[in-house]
Scaffold this active site. Structure first.
Site, PDB file in Angstrom:
ATOM      1  N   ARG A   1     -18.177  -9.033 -22.518  1.00  0.00           N
ATOM      2  CA  ARG A   1     -18.929  -7.787 -22.350  1.00  0.00           C
ATOM      3  C   ARG A   1     -19.138  -7.142 -23.718  1.00  0.00           C
ATOM      4  O   ARG A   1     -18.259  -6.474 -24.245  1.00  0.00           O
ATOM      5  CB  ARG A   1     -18.159  -6.848 -21.430  1.00  0.00           C
ATOM      6  CG  ARG A   1     -18.783  -5.494 -21.270  1.00  0.00           C
ATOM      7  CD  ARG A   1     -20.073  -5.502 -20.523  1.00  0.00           C
ATOM      8  NE  ARG A   1     -19.899  -5.905 -19.137  1.00  0.00           N
ATOM      9  CZ  ARG A   1     -20.927  -6.280 -18.360  1.00  0.00           C
ATOM     10  NH1 ARG A   1     -22.162  -6.279 -18.821  1.00  0.00           N
ATOM     11  NH2 ARG A   1     -20.700  -6.661 -17.109  1.00  0.00           N
TER      12      ARG A   1
ATOM     13  N   ARG B   1     -24.175 -18.527 -21.281  1.00  0.00           N
ATOM     14  CA  ARG B   1     -23.233 -17.555 -21.853  1.00  0.00           C
ATOM     15  C   ARG B   1     -21.802 -17.865 -21.447  1.00  0.00           C
ATOM     16  O   ARG B   1     -20.872 -17.224 -21.952  1.00  0.00           O
ATOM     17  CB  ARG B   1     -23.632 -16.110 -21.519  1.00  0.00           C
ATOM     18  CG  ARG B   1     -23.623 -15.768 -20.057  1.00  0.00           C
ATOM     19  CD  ARG B   1     -23.987 -14.286 -19.840  1.00  0.00           C
ATOM     20  NE  ARG B   1     -24.006 -13.947 -18.434  1.00  0.00           N
ATOM     21  CZ  ARG B   1     -23.934 -12.717 -17.956  1.00  0.00           C
ATOM     22  NH1 ARG B   1     -23.829 -11.687 -18.779  1.00  0.00           N
ATOM     23  NH2 ARG B   1     -23.966 -12.472 -16.670  1.00  0.00           N
TER      24      ARG B   1
ATOM     25  N   HIS C   1     -29.088 -10.577 -25.768  1.00  0.00           N
ATOM     26  CA  HIS C   1     -28.765  -9.365 -24.997  1.00  0.00           C
ATOM     27  C   HIS C   1     -27.869  -8.450 -25.854  1.00  0.00           C
ATOM     28  O   HIS C   1     -26.722  -8.162 -25.497  1.00  0.00           O
ATOM     29  CB  HIS C   1     -28.042  -9.816 -23.718  1.00  0.00           C
ATOM     30  CG  HIS C   1     -27.903  -8.796 -22.636  1.00  0.00           C
ATOM     31  ND1 HIS C   1     -27.314  -7.564 -22.818  1.00  0.00           N
ATOM     32  CD2 HIS C   1     -28.281  -8.844 -21.335  1.00  0.00           C
ATOM     33  CE1 HIS C   1     -27.322  -6.910 -21.667  1.00  0.00           C
ATOM     34  NE2 HIS C   1     -27.900  -7.659 -20.757  1.00  0.00           N
TER      35      HIS C   1
ATOM     36  N   ASP D   1     -32.823   0.993 -17.668  1.00  0.00           N
ATOM     37  CA  ASP D   1     -32.865  -0.472 -17.620  1.00  0.00           C
ATOM     38  C   ASP D   1     -34.330  -0.892 -17.517  1.00  0.00           C
ATOM     39  O   ASP D   1     -34.884  -0.990 -16.420  1.00  0.00           O
ATOM     40  CB  ASP D   1     -32.042  -0.964 -16.401  1.00  0.00           C
ATOM     41  CG  ASP D   1     -31.751  -2.455 -16.452  1.00  0.00           C
ATOM     42  OD1 ASP D   1     -32.310  -3.153 -17.332  1.00  0.00           O
ATOM     43  OD2 ASP D   1     -30.967  -2.924 -15.595  1.00  0.00           O
TER      44      ASP D   1
ATOM     45  N   GLU E   1     -32.428  -5.509 -26.278  1.00  0.00           N
ATOM     46  CA  GLU E   1     -32.471  -6.954 -26.118  1.00  0.00           C
ATOM     47  C   GLU E   1     -33.858  -7.454 -26.528  1.00  0.00           C
ATOM     48  O   GLU E   1     -34.847  -6.744 -26.343  1.00  0.00           O
ATOM     49  CB  GLU E   1     -32.185  -7.304 -24.651  1.00  0.00           C
ATOM     50  CG  GLU E   1     -30.919  -6.607 -24.154  1.00  0.00           C
ATOM     51  CD  GLU E   1     -30.781  -6.626 -22.627  1.00  0.00           C
ATOM     52  OE1 GLU E   1     -31.222  -7.601 -21.998  1.00  0.00           O
ATOM     53  OE2 GLU E   1     -30.240  -5.651 -22.082  1.00  0.00           O
TER      54      GLU E   1
HETATM   55  O1  TA6 Z   1     -30.476  -6.617 -19.415  1.00  0.00           O
HETATM   56  C1  TA6 Z   1     -30.084  -5.608 -18.592  1.00  0.00           C
HETATM   57  C2  TA6 Z   1     -29.276  -6.176 -17.472  1.00  0.00           C
HETATM   58  O2  TA6 Z   1     -29.982  -7.153 -16.789  1.00  0.00           O
HETATM   59  C3  TA6 Z   1     -28.844  -4.998 -16.584  1.00  0.00           C
HETATM   60  O3  TA6 Z   1     -29.525  -4.949 -15.366  1.00  0.00           O
HETATM   61  C4  TA6 Z   1     -27.350  -5.081 -16.538  1.00  0.00           C
HETATM   62  O4  TA6 Z   1     -26.809  -5.372 -15.339  1.00  0.00           O
HETATM   63  C5  TA6 Z   1     -26.998  -5.966 -17.702  1.00  0.00           C
HETATM   64  O5  TA6 Z   1     -28.086  -6.787 -17.970  1.00  0.00           O
HETATM   65  C6  TA6 Z   1     -25.688  -6.682 -17.765  1.00  0.00           C
HETATM   66  O6  TA6 Z   1     -25.600  -7.781 -16.936  1.00  0.00           O
HETATM   67  P1  TA6 Z   1     -24.219  -8.503 -16.736  1.00  0.00           P
HETATM   68  O7  TA6 Z   1     -24.501  -9.698 -15.877  1.00  0.00           O
HETATM   69  O8  TA6 Z   1     -23.729  -8.906 -18.088  1.00  0.00           O
HETATM   70  O9  TA6 Z   1     -23.310  -7.500 -16.081  1.00  0.00           O
END
Ligand code: TA6
Length: 295
Positions: free
Chosen positions: A72, A95, A166, A211, A270
């Site tokens: 994260r 990932r 991301h 978002d 991103e």
């Molecule tokens: O890029 C934004 C996103 O798709 C959000 O909707 C949010 O949930 C984030 O990515 C993180 O995703 P993750 O699967 O890492 O919790």
């Protein structure tokens, strides 16, 4: 100054150490003092520090470092599916898989680079029936980190893909943070049933969950981290789209690997290919890159 030569003429270095969760971690060190860290697990960049030693990327205190889970923070690599826009696991396959280190270089000018590579396997083929090769290249200079992603179709059939860096940036105070450069750009609002609209703000500021996928965003964006007195410039090439994400209060509580208050100290900007996905013919290759620079 563009001259990246170190005063002493000494090259930087690339070393492999033991990281969190006992996972191997690759450390790029520039002679200026700038550094970057990347885990072969996910080709996940977890740290980029300026020559002054300031951390530019956000990494959650609650992040897991264990096989099967995505980290994260830092720079997760999304491929071949963005978010839940298809049948694959969220944000795709790479990932949470190993990307061996295949090349390093530290030249006389001080530039330090590394490449990690992942190939499709029988296991990935069972989830996504295509053959691919991806290379993530990192190029560290005194004031910048460039992340270059190359995707190759090594199979016999064309495939469609999305690919995103991301990136989670560290900010001192989300309420004193602005993203610049997206005025007039069409966006898809992931929080409002993918409603499309056009961004009217010169400066995007944050006071709620955000978002949005900005389609065909300009190649130069800027993050103003006002409370830190810091600006990060984001310059992309071959990556038409950009996403701006902050989970705010409720979503932060729902994310088990993210502190309840950490939304205050991060924002994701991103860059990549999202809407529409790109098609890659057999033998075809795509490269996109983003340079992050700190002034
Ligand atoms: O890029 C934004 C996103 O798709 C959000 O909707 C949010 O949930 C984030 O990515 C993180 O995703 P993750 O699967 O890492 O919790």
């Amino acid at each position: 100054m563009d001259d990246q030569r170190s005063e002493s003429g000494t090259p930087g270095s690339v070393t492999i150490t033991s990281g969190r969760g006992n996972m191997p971690k690759i450390v790029l060190a520039h002679p200026s003092g700038a550094s970057a860290e990347v885990y072969p697990y996910g080709a996940h960049v977890t740290s980029w520090k300026s020559a002054a030693g300031d951390e530019l990327l956000f990494l959650s205190q609650e992040s897991l470092f264990e096989p099967g889970s995505a980290m994260r923070g830092g720079i997760p690599v999304v491929f071949p599916q963005f978010a839940d826009e298809g049948p694959l696991p969220k944000h795709g396959l790479v990932r949470t898989r190993e990307w061996p280190l295949v090349r390093t270089e530290a030249d006389e000018s001080g530039t330090v680079s590394a490449e990690l590579e992942i190939l499709s396997t029988a296991e990935t083929y069972s989830i996504w029936p295509h053959r691919f090769r991806l290379i993530l290249g990192l190029i560290l200079n005194a004031d910048s980190l460039t992340v270059r992603l190359t995707a190759m179709n090594t199979g016999d059939d064309a495939f469609d893909f999305q690919a995103v860096l991301h990136t989670y940036f560290s900010v001192a105070d989300i309420e004193r943070t602005a993203v610049q450069g997206l005025e007039g750009v069409k966006y898809i609002d992931s929080l409002r049933d993918r409603t499309e609209d056009v961004e009217t703000r010169t400066s995007i500021r944050f006071s709620e969950e955000t978002d949005r996928i900005y389609v065909g965003a300009p190649d130069a964006l800027r993050l103003d981290d006002e409370a830190n007195g810091r600006t990060v410039t984001i310059t992309k090439q071959g990556m038409p789209d950009a996403v701006v994400w902050n989970p705010w209060v409720e979503k932060s509580r729902r994310l088990s690997d993210f502190g309840d208050d950490e939304y205050r100290r991060m924002v994701c900007i991103e860059t990549g290919v999202i809407a529409p996905p790109r098609s890659l013919a057999p033998g075809g290759q795509w490269t996109g890159e983003t340079m992050f620079s700190v002034g």
